[in-house]
Design an enzyme around this catalytic site. Structure first.
Site, PDB file in Angstrom:
ATOM      1  CB  CYS A   1      13.155 -66.998  21.192  1.00 26.05           C
ATOM      2  SG  CYS A   1      14.004 -65.434  21.517  1.00 26.05           S
TER       3      CYS A   1
ATOM      4  CB  CYS B   1      11.168 -61.799  15.707  1.00 25.57           C
ATOM      5  SG  CYS B   1      12.426 -61.262  16.901  1.00 25.57           S
TER       6      CYS B   1
ATOM      7  CB  CYS C   1       1.983 -54.629  28.210  1.00 29.33           C
ATOM      8  SG  CYS C   1       1.869 -54.563  30.012  1.00 29.33           S
TER       9      CYS C   1
ATOM     10  CB  CYS D   1       4.491 -52.192  30.245  1.00 30.04           C
ATOM     11  SG  CYS D   1       5.800 -53.455  30.267  1.00 30.04           S
TER      12      CYS D   1
ATOM     13  CB  CYS E   1       9.173 -66.952  20.129  1.00 34.51           C
ATOM     14  SG  CYS E   1       8.192 -65.507  19.671  1.00 34.51           S
TER      15      CYS E   1
ATOM     16  CB  CYS F   1       8.617 -55.573  33.393  1.00 35.83           C
ATOM     17  SG  CYS F   1       7.493 -56.989  33.199  1.00 35.83           S
TER      18      CYS F   1
ATOM     19  NE  ARG G   1       1.776 -58.875  34.360  1.00 37.22           N
ATOM     20  CZ  ARG G   1       2.545 -57.874  33.925  1.00 37.22           C
ATOM     21  NH1 ARG G   1       3.529 -58.120  33.088  1.00 37.22           N
ATOM     22  NH2 ARG G   1       2.326 -56.661  34.346  1.00 37.22           N
TER      23      ARG G   1
END
Length: 396
Positions: free
Chosen positions: A102, A98, A144, A175, A105, A235, A311
Site C-alpha cells: 500500500c 506487512c 478497535c 472492531c 502505509c 466498517c 467517522r
C-alpha cells in the site's frame, strides 16, 4: 454627489449573467430539495443504489458548500441524535513488516528501508486488555484492534478470538482490521461476538492500481461480503488526498451504494503523508487536498448513507476547531480518541474533551453484541456447556 457611491443600471450583459447565475442557484436548490425529500420518504428496506445514482452523487459534490452541509445535517438529524458522537480507540496489536505494498502505509515491508519503521511482534493479551481498560475509562465505546497482516493465519485466530471475548467482557464494542478473510475466519470472528470488521476500499476501482498491487479491489469486496454474510457489521471507508480526482471520490461513494447494504461504519480519512512512502512523497511534493474537499466528501457520504456512522478519521489532528465543527456539521458522528492511530499522530484527548464541551457534543454509550456462543454451567452437576444463539439477540 461627491463622497457617495454612484449606482448605475445594470447593463444587458450583467443582467443576463445575473439571470444565468440565479437559474443555476435555483437548479441547485431544486436538486437538493428533491434528494432531501427522497431521503425523508425512504425506508430501511430501500436499496441505497435506488436512491442515489452516480450522476446524483456527482451533483451533490457540485452543490454550493452551505447547501450541501444543510442537507447533510438535516439527514443526519433524521437518523441520529443531533449532538451525540461515537468514540473509538484504535490499537495496533501487530505493527510493521506487512507484505502488502500500500503506497500510503509506513507499515508496508516494501517501504521499510525508507520509512525506518521498526516491526513489532503481536502484543500480549494482557497488554491489549490493559489498553482496552484505559480506553473505556477515557470514554470510548468501541475498541478497535489492527494487525499488519495480509490476512490472519490459522495460528493467529485463537489469539484474535481471545482478544474479542476479553474486550467484550469489559462492556466495549469490538472492531478488528486484520487484512483479508476467508468465510471460515469471518464465521469464527462472528461466533466470538465481533461487532465490526474494518476493511477499507481506500479509493475508486479506477485509481486503485495507483495505491496497491498486492491485493485486488475484488478481493477487498470479497472480504466485505464474507463479513456481511457472517453477521458482523461492516466498517469500510476510504483515504482522500492520495492524488485521486473528484471523479474517483464519486466512484468510491457509488461503490458503497452498489453493496447489498451500505457499511454500518464509514471512516473518511485524509492522507497523512509519511516520508518514504510513495504516495506520501507524492503529496509532500505536490501539496495536500483541500480540507473543504474532505469535508465535502464527508457530507456526500452522509447524504448517500444516511444510517451509517461516518467517522472523521486520520488527518483530524491537522484540523482547526472550526474545521472540525464543519466536519461534524457535514454529518460526521464518530472519531478516534487517543494520541496515535496505528503509526500516525492523532489529536490529543484533552483537546478533544475541550472541543466536545465547546460544541456541546456528548459521547454515545457502548452497545456490544453478545457472542453467538455463551458458556452455561449446570447448577446441579457443575457441567459447563455452550448455548448457541440463533442470532445476536435470541437464545435457543
Amino acid at each position: 454627489m461627491a463622497g457617495l457611491f454612484s449606482i448605475s443600471e445594470p447593463t444587458a450583459q450583467t443582467a443576463e449573467d445575473t439571470l444565468i447565475k440565479n437559474t443555476e442557484n435555483n437548479n441547485h436548490k431544486s436538486f437538493a430539495t428533491d434528494l432531501l425529500n427522497a431521503d425523508s420518504a425512504s425506508t430501511e428496506t430501500t436499496s441505497p443504489s435506488s436512491r442515489h445514482s452516480r450522476e446524483q452523487i456527482a451533483q451533490l459534490f457540485d452543490l454550493p458548500l452551505m447547501d450541501l452541509l444543510l442537507q447533510a445535517q438535516t439527514i443526519h438529524r433524521q437518523n441520529f441524535p443531533a449532538d451525540e458522537v461515537q468514540i473509538s480507540t484504535l490499537l495496533s496489536i501487530k505493527t510493521g513488516n506487512c507484505p502488502e505494498d500500500c503506497g500510503y502505509c509506513s507499515q508496508s515491508g516494501h517501504h521499510r528501508d525508507k520509512t525506518k519503521l521498526q516491526a513489532e511482534k503481536r502484543l500480549e493479551v494482557d497488554k491489549v486488555i490493559a489498553a482496552a481498560k484505559r480506553a473505556k475509562a477515557s470514554g470510548s465505546s468501541r475498541f478497535c484492534m489492527g494487525a499488519a497482516w495480509k490476512h490472519p493465519s490459522a495460528k493467529d485466530m485463537p489469539y484474535v478470538v481471545e482478544l474479542i471475548k476479553e474486550v467484550k467482557e469489559l462492556g466495549l464494542e469490538t472492531c478488528m482490521t486484520l487484512g483479508m478473510l476467508n468465510p471460515q475466519q469471518a464465521t469464527q470472528l462472528a461466533d466470538a461476538g465481533l461487532d465490526y470488521y474494518n476493511h477499507n476500499l481506500d479509493t475508486s476501482r479506477n485509481y486503485y492500481e495507483q495505491v496497491v498491487s498486492t491485493r485486488s479491489y475484488d478481493e477487498r469486496l470479497d472480504t466485505l461480503a464474507y463479513v456481511r454474510n457472517s453477521g458482523i457489521n461492516v466498517c469500510s471507508g476510504n483515504i482522500v488526498g492520495m492524488g485521486e480526482s473528484r471523479e474517483d471520490r464519486i466512484d468510491w461513494v457509488h461503490e458503497l451504494l452498489k453493496m447489498p447494504k451500505a457499511p454500518e461504519s464509514i471512516p473518511v480519512n485524509l492522507l497523512v503523508p509519511i516520508s518514504g512512502t510513495p504516495l506520501g512523497d507524492k503529496v509532500l511534493a505536490e501539496g495536500q487536498l483541500s480540507v473543504l474537499e474532505w469535508i465535502r466528501t464527508i457530507a456526500v457520504t452522509r447524504i448517500c448513507c444516511p444510517s451509517s456512522y461516518v467517522r472523521l478519521s486520520a488527518g483530524r489532528e491537522s484540523l482547526s476547531d472550526a474545521e472540525q465543527a464543519l466536519a461534524f456539521m457535514a454529518g460526521a458522528n464518530s472519531f478516534f480518541y487517543g494520541d496515535k492511530l496505528l503509526t500516525t499522530g492523532n489529536a490529543s484527548q484533552s483537546n478533544d474533551d475541550r472541543l466536545m464541551r465547546e460544541l456541546g457534543l456528548s459521547a454515545q454509550y457502548a452497545t456490544p453484541k453478545a457472542p453467538k456462543q455463551l458458556p452455561v454451567i449446570d447448577a446441579m452437576s457443575g457441567h459447563q456447556s455452550q448455548v448457541i444463539l440463533a442470532s445476536h439477540d435470541q437464545v435457543v
